[in-house]
Structures are given as C-alpha cells and as structure tokens.
Design a protein around this motif. Structure first.
Motif, short mmCIF file in Angstrom:
data_model
loop_
_atom_site.label_atom_id
_atom_site.label_comp_id
_atom_site.label_asym_id
_atom_site.label_seq_id
_atom_site.Cartn_x
_atom_site.Cartn_y
_atom_site.Cartn_z
N ASP A 1 43.08 36.38 44.95
CA ASP A 1 43.28 37.38 43.90
C ASP A 1 44.73 37.85 43.88
OD1 ASP A 1 40.63 37.35 43.10
OD2 ASP A 1 40.05 38.95 44.47
N GLN B 1 47.02 35.23 42.44
CA GLN B 1 46.89 35.19 40.98
C GLN B 1 47.52 36.42 40.33
OE1 GLN B 1 45.85 32.67 39.24
NE2 GLN B 1 45.16 31.45 40.99
N LYS C 1 40.80 37.98 34.29
CA LYS C 1 40.42 36.97 35.29
C LYS C 1 38.95 36.60 35.14
CE LYS C 1 40.05 38.19 39.68
NZ LYS C 1 38.74 37.76 40.23
#
Length: 463
Positions: A17, A20, A92
C-alpha cells in the motif's frame, strides 16, 4: 499526534500500500493539497513511525521551517492528508476490482443512453466475475447486482418479452442464505462467550431447504450448513466429517477471513470434544492448527499469528509429545507474532518445552528471569515450578513457593472458578508433603472440583 486518525490510518497500510501511495502522490500532485503531499512524503521516508517522528513541533517545523508553530494550521494539514489517504483507498479499491470498474462503467453508459456500450461493459464484468474461483456471499451479491443492471439495460427503449428476473432472485437468495448461515454460526460462538441471544428469521425454513438438497451445488452453503450442524447437534460426528470434507475439497470458494472463521469453528469443536473426554480430538485439533498455520489461514491480513493460536498449538504439541516439531515451531512461530509479544512468548514456551521434556535445569532460568504481563502465564509458570520442586523434593523451596503462590492469588483480580482451582492445587500439594492416608487423599482429590491438575496429583499419590 500519534493517536490521530491520520497516523492510525497510515499505520494500517501494508508495505505494498505504501509503495502504491508513493507513486499515487506523484500522479495526483495537482489535485491534492501541497502541504498534505509534503506531510505524507515525510512519513513515507521514515522506516518506523514513532511518537517522536510525529511530534507536533517536529512536524510543523518540517512543513514550515521558518514559521512559528501553529497547531490549528497543522490540524488542517492533517485533515487534508486524511482526505488524500481516503481518496487513495477509494481509487485503489475501484481500480483493483476490474469487475466493479466495468459494472460502474456499464451503469454510467446506461444512464447516458448508450445501451450498446453499457452492454459491452456489463458482459465484460460478467466474464471477469465468472473467471474468479471465489464463490462466497460477495460473489453472489455481485451476480445479483450485475443481473439487476442487465434488467435495467433491457428496459432501455424497449419492452422485453423475456427477463432475467429468475437470475436476479437466485443471485440474491443465494447471497442471503450464505450470510444467514455464516452469521448463525458466528452468533453461536458469541452466545457461548457473552450469554446473549439472537433472532435469526427464516433460519429453520432455510435449514429444511438445504437438507432437502436445494443447495447441493453451492459449496459455500454446504460449508456453513455443516458448520452450523457441528455447533448445534448433540451427535455431530457425521456432520464434522462432512465439514472436514468440504473444507479440504473446496479451498478457494471463500475469502481468507471466512476460512479463518471455519477453522475456528472446527478447532472449537475439537476442544469441546476433548473436554468431554474424547482424547482422539487432541490430535485432531493439533492437526488443524498445524494446517491452518502452514497454509497461512490462521494468519491475519498482515501475516501475523495470534499469540493465543501460537500458545494453543504448542500446548497441544507438547501433550502429544511432538517435541521435535514443537521445538522448531517455538522459534519460527514466534517470528509471526506481533513484535511486542515475540520475546516473552518465545521464552515462556521454551520454558514449557524444557519442562515437558524434563530438562528442568534449562526451564528454571527462563521461569525466574522473565516478567510476564499475562496473568495466566504467571500462574502457569508457578504451577510448573511447583511440580519441579515437588519432583526434585526441594521441600523448603516448595513451601516458599506455595506460600507466595497463595498470596499471589489473593492479591490478583481473578475469576472465582480459577482462584478456587489453584487454591485446591496448593492445598493438595501441601497434603502430599505431609504424612497422609493414600485412599482418603485419593478419594478427596477425585471428588474435588475445580481441579485441573487432578491427574498429576493422583499420579504423585500412587508413587
């Protein structure tokens, strides 16, 4: 600041996470508040987020090095940063779920009157959904929503001669049945712990429908159906065998969280059988713990193992004298625990291992040199010390331990059942150190409850 919404949300992110997020901040720099980007990039550069790292004076100086501290302004930046993280999460989620993306596009094309493109995207969404292995409640909810969108598209500009109403009803009803059974199973566990009760509408008629074979082709329903029967039937061995079959045969139809729940149902059943005197279920429970850990089913979403699962697995392994496996697992399993528990639980269980293998000289330093926060770990250590001192005939040391153990129990806030159990152990251990009538003491030990160390006491009387 450490307990703020921003920091707690940031700390919940996985390494992937965060990787990203770093890229996402670059791509969306023109849409986000510049100070929020600066703050989030500061956090991303830190290997570990501590209270010092997020101290409000330090953060403000990082953002505005030449200005006097203004806490209100810093809170505004925190608010903008939370909004940025929430937007990142939404995007996301949307882009990682291709089926959801296509379904969203189909709906938008339909509302714009572009039926052809709506149908194309809906067909693609259906194809993506059918290709996945998971067939849980969420899958059937997705089926229902796609069929509902299909129904809306079919009504655009025309009046269809046939509809997909049966598909809509089937998708929704299957979703409902899976969830009804799942939460029926969860509610039983909750009722046992908290003495509460729940109303479950339509459960009886649903169970009859499943028993009649109406959902034989839906593995998720069979998994929860037999989970429910295992927890509610008095004679449940047949249902348990069927539940095992479905779990081991259909390994991909549920989510990781849902399989974790099923393993918990199975292990709780094994423990219940074990407590009823069915010792064969000690091995059964141990095997399920091992399988769940080896296949990562009993690990959480961050790959961590519960300290209770770690402890229970070792306890069962020692009962079964699986010493080689347990010794290795104490070390490897400890690495899966949350960092704050790793050292204490590894030391404690290594002590238990040395005690079980009668390596008392190795066990005692571990018992004496560690301070454990857990009340029952402290009690268990005293019980093991008691047995060591008794078996080694260290009578003075034993008497000192019995006195300090008694005082410990009186000081601590502990349930009356547990307190009585350990007070009984102290009483009978003292009796063993005096001259006693073997038959009379045996009768008294056998008749006393609660007494979890009954077998050990009886074994000492017979010596």
């Amino acid at each position: 600041m450490y307990k703020s919404k921003l920091i707690q949300l940031y700390l919940s992110f996985s390494k992937e996470d965060l990787f990203q997020l770093k890229k996402w901040l670059v791509l969306n720099s023109k849409q986000l508040h510049p100070d929020a980007i600066k703050l989030l990039n500061y956090l991303l550069k830190k290997q570990k987020i501590t209270k010092t790292v997020v101290n409000q004076e330090r953060l403000f100086k990082q953002l505005y090095p030449k200005q006097k501290i203004n806490i209100a302004r810093l809170r505004h930046v925190f608010s903008f940063s939370v909004q940025s993280l929430e937007l990142f999460i939404k995007q996301k989620e949307l882009f990682s779920d291709k089926q959801l993306t296509k379904k969203t596009l189909a709906k938008n094309y339909r509302t714009c009157g572009l039926k052809k493109y709506a149908q194309q995207n809906l067909n693609q969404a259906k194809t993506i959904l059918l290709e996945q292995e998971t067939r849980n409640a969420q899958y059937y909810l997705n089926i229902y929503e796609l069929e509902l969108e299909q129904f809306e598209i079919s009504l655009t500009n025309t009046r269809p001669s046939s509809t997909n109403l049966q598909e809509i009803i089937s998708g929704f009803s299957t979703f409902f049945v899976i969830n009804l059974l799942r939460y029926a199973c969860i509610s039983i566990s909750h009722q046992n712990l908290y003495k509460t009760s729940y109303e479950l509408p339509l459960l009886d008629s649903t169970l009859k429908n499943i028993h009649a074979g109406n959902y034989d082709d839906v593995p998720a329903i069979q998994l929860y159906y037999y989970s429910y029967l295992v927890q509610t039937q008095e004679e449940s061995l047949d249902s348990f065998e069927k539940l095992k079959f479905y779990i081991l045969t259909y390994k991909n139809v549920l989510s990781s969280q849902e399989y974790r729940e099923l393993y918990t149902f199975v292990i709780n059943y094994c423990i219940k059988q074990q407590n009823s005197g069915n010792t064969a279920f000690i091995q059964e429970a141990f095997d399920w713990y091992k399988l769940g850990i080896e296949e990562s089913i009993l690990l959480d979403n961050k790959g961590r193992l519960s300290r209770f699962t770690y402890l229970n697995t070792i306890t069962l392994g020692l009962k079964l004298q699986q010493f080689d496996w347990v010794e290795k697992f104490i070390l490897t399993g400890a690495q899966l625990l949350e960092k704050e528990y790793q050292a204490s639980y590894q030391h404690y269980n290594m002590g238990k291992f040395f005690f079980a293998t009668k390596a008392y000289k190795k066990a005692m330093p571990l018992f004496l040199n560690m301070n454990y926060d857990d009340l029952f770990m402290n009690i268990d250590i005293r019980v093991m010390q008691l047995k060591i001192y008794y078996e080694e005939q260290s009578w003075e040391t034993l008497e000192y331990l019995l006195s300090s153990f008694y005082q410990f129990l009186q000081r601590k806030s502990i349930m009356s059942y547990h307190k009585e159990n350990y007070l009984n152990l102290i009483k009978f251990t003292r009796a063993l150190t005096d001259s006693y009538d073997q038959q009379q003491l045996t009768t008294s030990v056998q008749a006393t409850n609660p007494l979890t160390e009954r077998n050990w006491l009886l074994a000492q009387i017979k010596k």
